[in-house]
Scaffold this motif. Structure first.
Motif, PDB file in Angstrom:
ATOM      1  N   ALA A 275      -3.321  -0.112   2.707  1.00  0.00           N
ATOM      2  CA  ALA A 275      -4.385   0.578   3.446  1.00  0.00           C
ATOM      3  C   ALA A 275      -3.861   1.361   4.650  1.00  0.00           C
ATOM      4  O   ALA A 275      -4.418   2.389   5.014  1.00  0.00           O
ATOM      5  CB  ALA A 275      -5.435  -0.430   3.898  1.00  0.00           C
ATOM      6  N   LYS A 276      -2.809   0.889   5.280  1.00  0.00           N
ATOM      7  CA  LYS A 276      -2.295   1.542   6.492  1.00  0.00           C
ATOM      8  C   LYS A 276      -1.010   2.328   6.229  1.00  0.00           C
ATOM      9  O   LYS A 276      -0.208   2.533   7.132  1.00  0.00           O
ATOM     10  CB  LYS A 276      -2.048   0.494   7.580  1.00  0.00           C
ATOM     11  CG  LYS A 276      -3.324  -0.194   8.012  1.00  0.00           C
ATOM     12  CD  LYS A 276      -3.043  -1.220   9.081  1.00  0.00           C
ATOM     13  CE  LYS A 276      -4.334  -1.919   9.480  1.00  0.00           C
ATOM     14  NZ  LYS A 276      -4.117  -2.887  10.531  1.00  0.00           N
ATOM     15  N   ALA A 277      -0.815   2.779   5.003  1.00  0.00           N
ATOM     16  CA  ALA A 277       0.415   3.482   4.644  1.00  0.00           C
ATOM     17  C   ALA A 277       0.470   4.862   5.297  1.00  0.00           C
ATOM     18  O   ALA A 277      -0.542   5.542   5.442  1.00  0.00           O
ATOM     19  CB  ALA A 277       0.501   3.627   3.129  1.00  0.00           C
ATOM     20  N   ALA A 278       1.678   5.248   5.701  1.00  0.00           N
ATOM     21  CA  ALA A 278       1.894   6.553   6.338  1.00  0.00           C
ATOM     22  C   ALA A 278       1.839   7.665   5.300  1.00  0.00           C
ATOM     23  O   ALA A 278       2.261   7.487   4.155  1.00  0.00           O
ATOM     24  CB  ALA A 278       3.245   6.561   7.036  1.00  0.00           C
ATOM     25  N   ILE A 279       1.318   8.807   5.713  1.00  0.00           N
ATOM     26  CA  ILE A 279       1.248   9.988   4.856  1.00  0.00           C
ATOM     27  C   ILE A 279       2.160  11.045   5.470  1.00  0.00           C
ATOM     28  O   ILE A 279       2.039  11.358   6.660  1.00  0.00           O
ATOM     29  CB  ILE A 279      -0.202  10.509   4.751  1.00  0.00           C
ATOM     30  CG1 ILE A 279      -1.077   9.443   4.103  1.00  0.00           C
ATOM     31  CG2 ILE A 279      -0.248  11.809   3.966  1.00  0.00           C
ATOM     32  CD1 ILE A 279      -2.545   9.763   4.081  1.00  0.00           C
TER      33      ILE A 279
END
Length: 196
Positions: free
Chosen positions: A89-93
């Motif tokens: 859910a908190k993955a970097a883009i």
């Protein structure tokens, strides 16, 4: 092997049919009315029993909807892709100019692998800057929409891959034919801001 969904759909269709018209469709006519009456009566009762049993079974078992496939996304320039593995859910883009580390496998439209990061003699990942010419434009576009930890399968049209030139040797033999649509499995391992 017959799938449950097919059987359920068939039974539901059968139940929607009028039982009398179903019986009429399978009725017999013969000059030997006495023998046939008994056989026809047996066949009719079996059909009625079957239809009522099917109705009872269907009332206790919920109909299973056909499993939906993965959602297909399309980038601004026409690369289609589906997520195979969801990121956290908190993955970097990554953003334009960020460094990314990816693992990929490239396939021709016939399924033949033409390139992969895990091929013999290669490192297990590719490091490049988003927006650079290190990869084809279609991969740049897909990876810029991914999040770290996400794995996608992308269909890259020729104009965002190797175009009308393809990848050919001087003798005319082509690894990737001109105008080829390519398929990539891409896993985004890491992203980082480039050093100053």
């Amino acid at each position: 092997m017959i799938k449950k969904q097919t059987v359920y759909a068939w039974l539901a269709t059968l139940l929607l049919c009028n039982i009398s018209s179903f019986s009429d469709a399978f009725s017999f006519s013969s000059s030997r009315s006495t023998d046939m009456t008994m056989k026809l009566g047996d066949a009719t009762s079996r059909r009625t029993f079957f239809v009522s049993s099917a109705a009872a079974a269907l009332s206790t078992v919920p109909l299973v909807a056909k499993a939906a496939g993965p959602e297909i996304f399309t980038t601004q320039n026409g690369v289609k892709y589906a997520t195979i593995k969801q990121p956290s859910a908190k993955a970097a883009i990554p953003r334009q100019g960020d460094l990314v580390v990816v693992e990929y496998t490239g396939y021709l439209s016939n399924g033949q692998i033409f390139d992969a990061t895990h091929a013999e003699g290669k490192k297990k990942e590719l490091l490049f800057k988003i927006g650079s010419a290190a990869v084809i434009p279609g991969l740049n576009e897909v990876i810029s929409e991914m999040a770290v930890g996400q794995k996608v399968q992308a269909i890259v049209p020729p104009q965002l891959a190797f175009g009308d030139e393809g990848v050919c040797l001087e003798n005319g033999e082509c690894l990737i034919k001109p105008g080829a649509t390519l398929v990539y499995d891409v896993f985004l391992r890491k992203t980082s801001i480039p050093p100053p």
